[in-house]
Design an enzyme around this catalytic site. Structure first.
Site, PDB file in Angstrom:
ATOM      1  N   SER A 332      -2.616 -16.053  -7.041  1.00  0.00           N
ATOM      2  CA  SER A 332      -1.665 -15.890  -6.018  1.00  0.00           C
ATOM      3  C   SER A 332      -1.867 -15.014  -7.678  1.00  0.00           C
ATOM      4  O   SER A 332      -2.458 -13.569  -6.848  1.00  0.00           O
ATOM      5  CB  SER A 332       0.328 -15.844  -5.888  1.00  0.00           C
ATOM      6  OG  SER A 332       0.035 -16.459  -5.267  1.00  0.00           O
ATOM      7  N   ARG A 355       3.961  -7.917  -8.521  1.00  0.00           N
ATOM      8  CA  ARG A 355       5.064  -8.898  -7.981  1.00  0.00           C
ATOM      9  C   ARG A 355       5.313  -7.978  -6.321  1.00  0.00           C
ATOM     10  O   ARG A 355       5.810  -8.922  -5.869  1.00  0.00           O
ATOM     11  CB  ARG A 355       6.267  -7.881  -8.761  1.00  0.00           C
ATOM     12  CG  ARG A 355       6.630  -8.966  -9.494  1.00  0.00           C
ATOM     13  CD  ARG A 355       6.674 -10.791  -9.787  1.00  0.00           C
ATOM     14  NE  ARG A 355       7.776 -11.432 -11.084  1.00  0.00           N
ATOM     15  CZ  ARG A 355       7.546 -12.092 -10.852  1.00  0.00           C
ATOM     16  NH1 ARG A 355       8.046 -13.122 -10.036  1.00  0.00           N
ATOM     17  NH2 ARG A 355       8.537 -13.023 -12.344  1.00  0.00           N
ATOM     18  N   HIS A 358       2.677  -9.770  -4.103  1.00  0.00           N
ATOM     19  CA  HIS A 358       3.561 -11.293  -4.069  1.00  0.00           C
ATOM     20  C   HIS A 358       3.578 -11.054  -3.190  1.00  0.00           C
ATOM     21  O   HIS A 358       3.900 -12.479  -2.317  1.00  0.00           O
ATOM     22  CB  HIS A 358       3.549 -11.788  -5.404  1.00  0.00           C
ATOM     23  CG  HIS A 358       3.563 -13.557  -5.410  1.00  0.00           C
ATOM     24  ND1 HIS A 358       4.787 -13.647  -5.814  1.00  0.00           N
ATOM     25  CD2 HIS A 358       2.710 -14.153  -5.677  1.00  0.00           C
ATOM     26  CE1 HIS A 358       4.561 -14.850  -5.815  1.00  0.00           C
ATOM     27  NE2 HIS A 358       3.592 -14.845  -5.828  1.00  0.00           N
TER      28      HIS A 358
END
Length: 523
Positions: A332, A355, A358
């Site tokens: 990812s 982050r 994601h």
């Protein structure tokens, strides 16, 4: 499969041939370089031609300048047309601008925009060009300030063109076609990794010369401006110019190879294969769910990327999926790094941005991220010192990974406190706004993470303006259609340490992801 004969590659296929629209496919990867350049990140073009034995790669070229590329393409296209062939020419820059731009500069449609750019762009034989000066001039016409175009070297910045994205969008950031494809960039960005704006200004000026070249003018058309959004058959034109997006297909780059080169090869082969099986013609009609108004805008000024919104989902093997959590994270994060130009962000901001992306799966949010200098460091220092985390929704609280918190930091959500609802009703406000008042005893030096309610962010800013203690960092990710964008703009203008995502997008997952990034980085 492919086989090489001399300098010519023949691509054969086992599928039955239908009557194709095109006889040759020329794909062009453009460049906005300011000096001659070859190799990676420069101009590449390929020509595939249909023959009795399959598709033949006639030419692949890496001209060092746009002037050289224009001359090569003019020669190639005039030769193909003279031989009676129909040619699809794909170019990887935008052929139009978001709705409203043409009117804003006093142009009626795409052709008027092209004519203006062709007259004003100066692009020398050595690639030296005036794209930043032209963009600044257009900004003065549209807004009188540094918008909508943005991005330039420090030496080119002025009151009419800045190095960073303006605080507010004066025109749509993306065209309708770009909203249908992941990873696309805004045509307003002129400089920096992934920017397509410079390529577009310089590309349109050159394409105008090709479209109306004495050798080509009577035989050329531009899709969809001159053809409309409709299935195509061979017509009065022999050369059809269209916009392409090389990253729409995955490519494998051999050792020592160049990605740009493989991308144009892959696209040429892809469109040739579609044409051979009778599916390319329908792609020129665009997605069936476009409204009549959208179609009129696309055909008049915005244009469309060939294939956008039409990619069918590949068959999925439900037994073939990754089960290792560490490998899921690794892949990812690697995907995000591949699709987002992270080197334009400070390192600590990039870690948090990864982050957040994601958490939502949307790489396109990256350009909307905004922050104050030193915000990430301030947040990490506060967490290390044991600061509480004040959140506006239980969803934010549940998304924070407690084991990452460096000092067993308290996570506080007062939304469901029994006193909040009656007080909100009495004050004529939302529970989210009233819950913020319960933070006051812990607000000084805290981390605030708002992932739901614009009213919570607005009221927090009101309280601080009236003298309430200041938090160490505000993570502003309210979401929605009423107040979300405005509350985040107010945060950005407040002078407080902040990290936010401009626009309507946001949510509890993003707010929690930002806290997790501050606490644990990219483990």
């Amino acid at each position: 499969m492919g086989m090489t004969t001399g300098t010519t590659t023949i691509i054969t296929t086992s599928k039955a041939m239908s009557d194709p629209v095109f006889d040759a496919y020329v794909m062009v990867d453009w460049s906005a370089e300011s000096r001659p350049k070859t190799g990676p990140d420069s101009i590449w073009w390929v020509c595939l031609e249909r023959s009795a034995s399959g598709m033949v790669e006639r030419t692949i070229s890496n001209p060092p300048t746009r002037a050289r590329a224009e001359a090569e393409l003019a020669d190639l296209l005039s030769d193909l047309a003279a031989r009676g062939l129909t040619v699809l020419v794909g170019l990887d820059f935008a052929l139009g601008y978001p709705a409203g731009f043409a009117d804003a500069i006093g142009a009626r449609d795409w052709k008027s925009v092209w004519r203006r750019l062709a007259a004003e762009i100066k692009d020398g034989d050595d690639n030296a060009n005036n794209r930043f000066e032209v963009a600044a001039q257009l900004n003065r016409m549209v807004t009188g300030g540094p918008a909508p175009f943005w991005g330039c070297p420090d030496k080119s910045k002025s009151a009419s063109l800045t190095t960073t994205r303006p605080a507010r969008d004066t025109l749509p950031r993306l065209r309708a076609t770009e909203a249908r494809m992941s990873g696309t960039k805004s045509v307003w960005q002129l400089f920096g990794n992934g920017s397509v704006g410079g390529q577009t200004l310089l590309g349109i000026a050159r394409l105008h010369r090709l479209r109306f070249h004495p050798w080509l003018a009577e035989q050329s058309q531009v899709w969809p401006f001159e053809t409309g959004l409709q299935p195509l058959t061979k017509g009065k034109w022999r050369i059809l110019f269209a916009e392409i997006y090389p990253s729409m297909l995955p490519v494998t780059v051999p050792n020592g190879g160049v990605k740009d080169c493989e991308q144009v090869r892959s696209l040429a082969q892809h469109f040739a294969a579609m044409d051979a099986t009778g599916t390319l013609s329908a792609a020129f009609a665009g997605p069936a769910d476009l409204s009549d108004d959208d179609r009129e805008t696309v055909e008049r000024e915005e244009g469309w990327i060939l294939g956008a919104g039409l990619t069918a989902a590949a068959p999925v093997d439900i037994h073939d999926w990754i089960k290792d959590p560490a490998e899921i994270y690794r892949q990812s994060f690697a995907t995000i790094r591949r699709e987002v130009a992270l080197d334009q962000y400070p390192t600590d901001v990039a870690e948090v941005l990864i982050r957040i992306i994601h958490s939502c799966g949307m790489t396109e949010i990256a350009p909307d991220m905004a922050w104050s200098p030193g915000a990430i460091a301030a947040g990490r220092d506060a967490l290390a010192a044991g600061a509480p985390i004040l959140v506006d929704a239980e969803m934010v609280s549940h998304g924070i990974i407690r084991r990452l918190l460096p000092a067993a930091n308290q996570v506080v959500c007062t939304l469901n406190d029994p006193t909040v609802a009656p007080a909100a009703k009495a004050q004529g406000t939302t529970r989210s706004a009233m819950a913020v008042e319960s933070w006051l005893p812990q607000l000084d030096g805290a981390i605030v993470a708002i992932g739901n309610a614009p009213t919570a962010l607005f009221h927090l800013l009101e309280l601080i303006k009236d003298g309430a203690p200041k938090p160490a960092l505000i993570l502003g990710f309210p979401v929605g259609f009423v107040g979300a964008q405005e509350s985040k703009e107010a945060l950005a203008q407040s002078g407080l340490p902040f990290l936010t995502l401009r626009g309507r997008k946001g949510g509890s997952a993003m707010a929690a992801a930002a806290v997790n990034a501050l606490a644990g980085r990219l483990e």
